[in-house]
Write a protein that holds these residues in place. Structure first.
Motif, PDB file in Angstrom:
ATOM      1  N   VAL A  67       0.831  -1.199   0.000  1.00 36.87           N
ATOM      2  CA  VAL A  67       0.000   0.000   0.000  1.00 36.87           C
ATOM      3  C   VAL A  67       0.869   1.254   0.000  1.00 36.87           C
ATOM      4  CG1 VAL A  67      -1.618   1.356   1.378  1.00 36.87           C
ATOM      5  CG2 VAL A  67      -2.018  -1.077   1.025  1.00 36.87           C
ATOM      6  N   GLN A  68       1.980   1.215   0.753  1.00 34.47           N
ATOM      7  CA  GLN A  68       2.821   2.408   0.798  1.00 34.47           C
ATOM      8  C   GLN A  68       3.727   2.537  -0.431  1.00 34.47           C
ATOM      9  OE1 GLN A  68       4.620   2.227   4.651  1.00 34.47           O
ATOM     10  NE2 GLN A  68       2.635   2.662   5.586  1.00 34.47           N
ATOM     11  N   ALA A  69       4.421   1.453  -0.734  1.00 32.98           N
ATOM     12  CA  ALA A  69       5.428   1.538  -1.796  1.00 32.98           C
ATOM     13  C   ALA A  69       4.797   1.734  -3.173  1.00 32.98           C
ATOM     14  CB  ALA A  69       6.294   0.289  -1.788  1.00 32.98           C
ATOM     15  N   ALA A  70       3.647   1.112  -3.410  1.00 38.08           N
ATOM     16  CA  ALA A  70       3.069   1.183  -4.749  1.00 38.08           C
ATOM     17  C   ALA A  70       2.152   2.378  -4.924  1.00 38.08           C
ATOM     18  CB  ALA A  70       2.306  -0.099  -5.050  1.00 38.08           C
ATOM     19  N   ASN A  71       2.093   3.253  -3.895  1.00 42.63           N
ATOM     20  CA  ASN A  71       1.245   4.429  -4.029  1.00 42.63           C
ATOM     21  C   ASN A  71      -0.213   4.033  -4.260  1.00 42.63           C
ATOM     22  OD1 ASN A  71       0.835   7.126  -3.973  1.00 42.63           O
ATOM     23  ND2 ASN A  71       1.534   7.515  -6.057  1.00 42.63           N
ATOM     24  N   ALA A  96      -0.344   1.448 -11.179  1.00 46.62           N
ATOM     25  CA  ALA A  96       0.439   1.421  -9.938  1.00 46.62           C
ATOM     26  C   ALA A  96       1.164   0.090  -9.778  1.00 46.62           C
ATOM     27  CB  ALA A  96      -0.471   1.678  -8.743  1.00 46.62           C
ATOM     28  N   ILE A  97       0.491  -1.026 -10.085  1.00 47.28           N
ATOM     29  CA  ILE A  97       1.190  -2.293  -9.883  1.00 47.28           C
ATOM     30  C   ILE A  97       2.322  -2.478 -10.895  1.00 47.28           C
ATOM     31  CG2 ILE A  97      -0.509  -3.621  -8.552  1.00 47.28           C
ATOM     32  CD1 ILE A  97      -1.513  -4.869 -11.095  1.00 47.28           C
ATOM     33  N   THR A  98       2.170  -1.956 -12.107  1.00 46.65           N
ATOM     34  CA  THR A  98       3.288  -2.117 -13.050  1.00 46.65           C
ATOM     35  C   THR A  98       4.472  -1.219 -12.685  1.00 46.65           C
ATOM     36  OG1 THR A  98       2.363  -0.501 -14.563  1.00 46.65           O
ATOM     37  CG2 THR A  98       1.861  -2.794 -15.017  1.00 46.65           C
ATOM     38  N   THR A  99       4.193   0.011 -12.222  1.00 48.24           N
ATOM     39  CA  THR A  99       5.316   0.855 -11.808  1.00 48.24           C
ATOM     40  C   THR A  99       6.013   0.228 -10.606  1.00 48.24           C
ATOM     41  OG1 THR A  99       3.466   2.283 -11.223  1.00 48.24           O
ATOM     42  CG2 THR A  99       5.202   3.265 -12.498  1.00 48.24           C
ATOM     43  N   PHE A 100       5.222  -0.329  -9.716  1.00 44.60           N
ATOM     44  CA  PHE A 100       5.780  -0.997  -8.542  1.00 44.60           C
ATOM     45  C   PHE A 100       6.690  -2.153  -8.975  1.00 44.60           C
ATOM     46  CE2 PHE A 100       4.813  -3.858  -4.737  1.00 44.60           C
ATOM     47  CZ  PHE A 100       5.830  -3.288  -3.989  1.00 44.60           C
ATOM     48  N   ALA A 101       6.229  -2.912  -9.966  1.00 45.94           N
ATOM     49  CA  ALA A 101       7.000  -4.067 -10.427  1.00 45.94           C
ATOM     50  C   ALA A 101       8.315  -3.651 -11.080  1.00 45.94           C
ATOM     51  CB  ALA A 101       6.176  -4.888 -11.404  1.00 45.94           C
ATOM     52  N   TRP A 113     -11.912  -0.216 -14.920  1.00 44.57           N
ATOM     53  CA  TRP A 113     -11.027  -0.574 -13.803  1.00 44.57           C
ATOM     54  C   TRP A 113      -9.789  -1.339 -14.308  1.00 44.57           C
ATOM     55  CZ3 TRP A 113     -11.427   0.862  -8.736  1.00 44.57           C
ATOM     56  CH2 TRP A 113     -10.611   0.201  -7.826  1.00 44.57           C
ATOM     57  N   ASP A 114     -10.014  -2.211 -15.295  1.00 50.38           N
ATOM     58  CA  ASP A 114      -8.940  -3.084 -15.774  1.00 50.38           C
ATOM     59  C   ASP A 114      -8.061  -2.458 -16.859  1.00 50.38           C
ATOM     60  OD1 ASP A 114      -9.735  -5.027 -14.061  1.00 50.38           O
ATOM     61  OD2 ASP A 114     -10.573  -6.385 -15.556  1.00 50.38           O
ATOM     62  N   ASP A 115      -8.472  -1.298 -17.402  1.00 49.83           N
ATOM     63  CA  ASP A 115      -7.736  -0.770 -18.550  1.00 49.83           C
ATOM     64  C   ASP A 115      -6.327  -0.330 -18.153  1.00 49.83           C
ATOM     65  OD1 ASP A 115      -7.359  -0.152 -21.217  1.00 49.83           O
ATOM     66  OD2 ASP A 115      -7.871   1.941 -20.912  1.00 49.83           O
ATOM     67  N   PHE A 116      -5.405  -0.525 -19.083  1.00 52.14           N
ATOM     68  CA  PHE A 116      -4.003  -0.229 -18.787  1.00 52.14           C
ATOM     69  C   PHE A 116      -3.380   0.755 -19.774  1.00 52.14           C
ATOM     70  CE2 PHE A 116       0.508  -1.474 -19.459  1.00 52.14           C
ATOM     71  CZ  PHE A 116       1.000  -0.944 -18.286  1.00 52.14           C
ATOM     72  N   LEU A 117      -3.637   0.561 -21.065  1.00 52.93           N
ATOM     73  CA  LEU A 117      -2.921   1.327 -22.088  1.00 52.93           C
ATOM     74  C   LEU A 117      -3.195   2.827 -21.995  1.00 52.93           C
ATOM     75  CD1 LEU A 117      -1.053   1.372 -24.480  1.00 52.93           C
ATOM     76  CD2 LEU A 117      -2.913   0.627 -25.949  1.00 52.93           C
ATOM     77  N   TRP A 118      -4.460   3.208 -21.846  1.00 51.07           N
ATOM     78  CA  TRP A 118      -4.770   4.643 -21.800  1.00 51.07           C
ATOM     79  C   TRP A 118      -4.156   5.330 -20.572  1.00 51.07           C
ATOM     80  CZ3 TRP A 118      -5.622   8.596 -24.619  1.00 51.07           C
ATOM     81  CH2 TRP A 118      -6.145   9.768 -24.069  1.00 51.07           C
ATOM     82  N   PRO A 119      -4.316   4.775 -19.363  1.00 51.63           N
ATOM     83  CA  PRO A 119      -3.628   5.395 -18.224  1.00 51.63           C
ATOM     84  C   PRO A 119      -2.117   5.464 -18.429  1.00 51.63           C
ATOM     85  CG  PRO A 119      -5.174   3.745 -17.448  1.00 51.63           C
ATOM     86  CD  PRO A 119      -5.171   3.658 -18.939  1.00 51.63           C
ATOM     87  N   LEU A 120      -1.547   4.437 -19.037  1.00 47.31           N
ATOM     88  CA  LEU A 120      -0.098   4.418 -19.266  1.00 47.31           C
ATOM     89  C   LEU A 120       0.334   5.619 -20.095  1.00 47.31           C
ATOM     90  CD1 LEU A 120       2.622   2.793 -19.178  1.00 47.31           C
ATOM     91  CD2 LEU A 120       1.927   1.778 -21.344  1.00 47.31           C
ATOM     92  N   VAL A 121      -0.518   5.980 -21.060  1.00 46.75           N
ATOM     93  CA  VAL A 121      -0.171   7.047 -21.980  1.00 46.75           C
ATOM     94  C   VAL A 121      -0.455   8.432 -21.382  1.00 46.75           C
ATOM     95  CG1 VAL A 121      -0.975   8.101 -24.116  1.00 46.75           C
ATOM     96  CG2 VAL A 121      -0.372   5.699 -24.090  1.00 46.75           C
ATOM     97  N   VAL A 122      -1.582   8.541 -20.676  1.00 43.06           N
ATOM     98  CA  VAL A 122      -2.063   9.871 -20.293  1.00 43.06           C
ATOM     99  C   VAL A 122      -1.547  10.291 -18.914  1.00 43.06           C
ATOM    100  CG1 VAL A 122      -4.250   9.449 -19.075  1.00 43.06           C
ATOM    101  CG2 VAL A 122      -4.076  11.324 -20.702  1.00 43.06           C
ATOM    102  N   SER A 123      -1.193   9.319 -18.079  1.00 43.30           N
ATOM    103  CA  SER A 123      -0.719   9.671 -16.750  1.00 43.30           C
ATOM    104  C   SER A 123       0.799   9.789 -16.763  1.00 43.30           C
ATOM    105  CB  SER A 123      -1.151   8.599 -15.742  1.00 43.30           C
ATOM    106  OG  SER A 123      -0.358   8.670 -14.590  1.00 43.30           O
ATOM    107  N   THR A 124       1.305  10.919 -16.294  1.00 43.05           N
ATOM    108  CA  THR A 124       2.755  11.099 -16.340  1.00 43.05           C
ATOM    109  C   THR A 124       3.376  11.202 -14.952  1.00 43.05           C
ATOM    110  OG1 THR A 124       2.339  13.441 -16.660  1.00 43.05           O
ATOM    111  CG2 THR A 124       2.845  12.153 -18.627  1.00 43.05           C
ATOM    112  N   SER A 125       2.545  11.192 -13.920  1.00 43.55           N
ATOM    113  CA  SER A 125       3.115  11.232 -12.575  1.00 43.55           C
ATOM    114  C   SER A 125       2.225  10.457 -11.615  1.00 43.55           C
ATOM    115  CB  SER A 125       3.244  12.677 -12.095  1.00 43.55           C
ATOM    116  OG  SER A 125       1.974  13.157 -11.696  1.00 43.55           O
ATOM    117  N   ALA A 126       2.720  10.274 -10.401  1.00 40.42           N
ATOM    118  CA  ALA A 126       1.985   9.499  -9.396  1.00 40.42           C
ATOM    119  C   ALA A 126       0.629  10.119  -9.076  1.00 40.42           C
ATOM    120  CB  ALA A 126       2.819   9.398  -8.125  1.00 40.42           C
ATOM    121  N   LYS A 127       0.501  11.422  -9.314  1.00 37.38           N
ATOM    122  CA  LYS A 127      -0.739  12.111  -8.945  1.00 37.38           C
ATOM    123  C   LYS A 127      -1.941  11.589  -9.749  1.00 37.38           C
ATOM    124  CE  LYS A 127      -1.881  16.300 -11.162  1.00 37.38           C
ATOM    125  NZ  LYS A 127      -1.653  17.214 -12.049  1.00 37.38           N
ATOM    126  N   SER A 128      -1.719  11.126 -10.985  1.00 38.84           N
ATOM    127  CA  SER A 128      -2.846  10.627 -11.775  1.00 38.84           C
ATOM    128  C   SER A 128      -2.724   9.131 -12.059  1.00 38.84           C
ATOM    129  CB  SER A 128      -2.951  11.396 -13.089  1.00 38.84           C
ATOM    130  OG  SER A 128      -1.834  11.107 -13.897  1.00 38.84           O
TER     131      SER A 128
END
Lengths: 291, 306
Positions: free
Chosen positions: A64-68, A243-248, A222-237
């Motif tokens: 919960v902490q490390a993966a934001n 979150a789980i892929t950045t954590f990995a 909830w399950d979508d990945f590609l669009w958030p990957l493209v549009v989110s550039t920081s932890a804030k969005s």
């Protein structure tokens, strides 16, 4: 005679044994994921025992902490809630109109709208990204969408492509087309307005449809990945999947905590599925499969 | 002398027609929000993407898209990297599709009967479909890791460990195995729904004619299942040919580009190298490829020559 009778009385046990074996094989990865998530870090890599010796919740708090995850859950919840709400209204009323309130050209329009469901995501991904970036008056942009970052890295940008899924227009039309038109005729003779006919006569009968649309929209967003990957550039969005892929990808992967994070992220869709199983599977054979 | 012409009166139309036009107006009103949204956020981007595919454009540069005609498409034609990505995508589809459809069909046939626990079986089989591709890829990332499940099982049987995702020859196969596992449940549920539409008396008639189980399958089950089978194959093709998330999580397109699918290449081209034009051209080639494959699948499914 004897032979055919024996052939007909099929013995269930071989069949059940095969199916049980396959079920075990299919569920095995999940069982191991759960086991790993409750195993103390460091013990995880020893042997293939399924039940952890000293079960612990440590991995979950680490995750919960490390993966934001807090931020990710907040964002995903907002985006999914808004998308479910709009999808339960906009495509549903359109589907109703296509089924019961025809106008000139409505058939052609219906086919045009529904055919967009066949367009691969990668075709619209880049244009949508540029549209989000150049969205007027957002993120420091001017009228022409220049100067700022637009909707990039914002919750608004995250929800942009989810608000109306064309598959839901199709599902709604099919559903309402199966309902009798006589109800509407009768209500019209009684002088009811069109809005009243929809909200009081047809909408109450469409509860299963709304449930189906809600479940599909929920899991899809909830399950979508590609669009958030493209549009989110920081932890804030960030979103849950992101979150789980950045954590990995942060250096030395702690698999216990990673599995804990994966479980937390998957629990909401799993609950939604288990509570709506019948509708989910019925809708699957009627509409389309995703993912 | 004044000639009294009947004034064309809008209100003079028959009541029935007036009623219909009121409904039509309401229908239009109900359709407007969805139409506007789809026009702006679905059809608009397709046209925009088409324009981009004929342009050179980097979002980092100050100038807008520059029209360059067919140059992007011409560039792709001779690009070994793109050709390789197309080949990898094709191989990926071809090696996931047959096992997943055949095994799913077998399981559907086995479970197409009421017995205790069949509901539980179907639910369990469906779980991999419900969990996101990102999440299941995470699980498999661990399964394939050096001390993961596969290597532990191999070690248990005294065989040597392997680095599944780190070899050029094995990484795509590893990803394929995961996709077979993930697609099994939803394909099975769809085929099961298809099996239940096959008329029961056809089996009875075939049995009277002395057909054995295999002959019944060939003559009754398969033809009856054809529409659903076609649908399943076409849908699988569409999703597999767009493989991205599992590649991103498991291999990042590597090792040495051996798992770089077209969708992954589009992503890197657009968002790492900022070449929006070339990436858009790739997307349209992929679109044509997917459309072509699914049309072939549908025609074969309808019993026509591809």
């Amino acid at each position: 005679m004897l032979l055919t009778r024996r052939a007909r009385r099929s013995r269930p046990w071989p069949r059940i044994a095969v199916l049980a074996f396959v079920t075990a094989l299919v569920l095995l990865p999940f069982l191991w994921m759960i086991s790993l998530a409750f195993t103390k870090e460091g013990q995880a890599m020893s042997g293939i025992s399924l039940i952890p010796e000293q079960p612990t919740l440590e991995n979950f708090s680490v995750a919960v902490q490390a993966a934001n995850l807090r931020q990710a859950f907040a964002n995903s919840t907002i985006v999914t809630t808004v998308a479910v709400a709009t999808n339960c209204v906009v495509p549903v009323i359109a589907g109703y109109a296509f089924a019961h309130l025809p106008f000139r050209g409505s058939k052609v329009l219906f086919y045009i709208l529904v055919s967009t469901a066949a367009i691969p995501v990668s075709v619209t991904l880049i244009p949508l990204f540029l549209m989000a970036k150049n969205f007027p008056f957002a993120g420091g942009n001017d009228v022409l969408g220049q100067g700022g970052s637009g909707l990039l890295d914002s919750v608004g940008g995250l929800m942009l492509p989810y608000l109306v899924a064309t598959m839901n227009i199709f599902l709604s039309r099919q559903y309402f087309a199966g309902m009798d038109r006589d109800f509407a005729e009768a209500a019209r003779i009684d002088g009811a307005s069109e809005l009243r006919i929809f909200t009081r006569v047809y909408l109450p009968m469409a509860r299963p449809l709304i449930a189906l649309v809600a479940v599909f929209s929920f899991t899809g967003v909830w399950d979508d990945f590609l669009w958030p990957l493209v549009v989110s550039t920081s932890a804030k969005s960030t979103t849950v999947q992101l979150a789980i892929t950045t954590f990995a990808s942060t250096g030395n992967v702690k698999y216990g905590a990673l599995m804990a994070a994966t479980i937390l992220v998957s629990v909401p869709v799993l609950l939604v599925f288990l509570f709506n199983q019948r509708g989910f599977i019925a809708g699957l054979s009627e509409g389309g499969i995703k993912g | 002398m004044a000639v009294i012409k009947p004034r064309p009166n809008r209100r003079g139309r028959p009541a029935r027609q007036r009623l219909h036009s009121r409904q039509a107006r309401f229908g239009l009103l109900f359709v407007v929000p969805a139409t506007l949204y789809v026009a702006i956020f679905q059809l608009g981007p397709v046209l925009y993407g088409l324009v981009l595919s004929f342009s050179q454009y980097s979002p980092l540069s100050r100038s807008g898209p520059q029209f360059i005609g067919l140059d992007n498409y011409r560039g792709l034609y001779g690009d070994p990297e793109f050709a390789r990505a197309m080949a990898i995508t094709g191989r990926y589809v071809l090696q996931v599709l047959p096992p997943t459809v055949v095994i799913a069909l077998g399981l559907a046939l086995l479970s197409n009967r009421a017995f205790r626990g069949v509901g539980l079986f179907r639910t369990a089989m469906y779980v991999p479909h419900v969990i996101s591709l990102t999440a299941v890829s995470m699980i498999w990332l661990w399964i394939y890791s050096d001390q993961g499940l596969v290597n532990e099982v191999l070690a248990f049987f005294g065989m040597s460990e392997q680095r599944w995702l780190a070899t050029e020859s094995g990484a795509l196969n590893a990803a394929s195995a995961m996709r077979v596992w993930k697609a099994l449940g939803s394909n099975m549920v769809l085929l099961l729904a298809g099996l239940q539409t096959v008329p029961k008396d056809l089996y009875e008639a075939a049995r009277v004619d002395g057909a054995n189980a295999w002959q019944q399958f060939r003559a009754v089950t398969l033809p009856g299942l054809r529409p659903m089978l076609t649908y399943v194959v076409a849908m699988d093709i569409i999703y597999l040919a767009q493989g991205f998330t599992e590649i991103f999580v498991l291999t990042q397109g590597g090792p040495y580009g051996s798992t770089t699918t077209v969708n992954y290449l589009i992503y890197t081209e657009a968002f790492q190298y900022n070449d929006m034009g070339s990436a858009s051209a790739m997307a349209f080639v992929l679109f044509a490829f997917i459309a072509g494959l699914s049309i072939i699948a549908i025609r074969v499914g309808q019993g026509r020559r591809p």
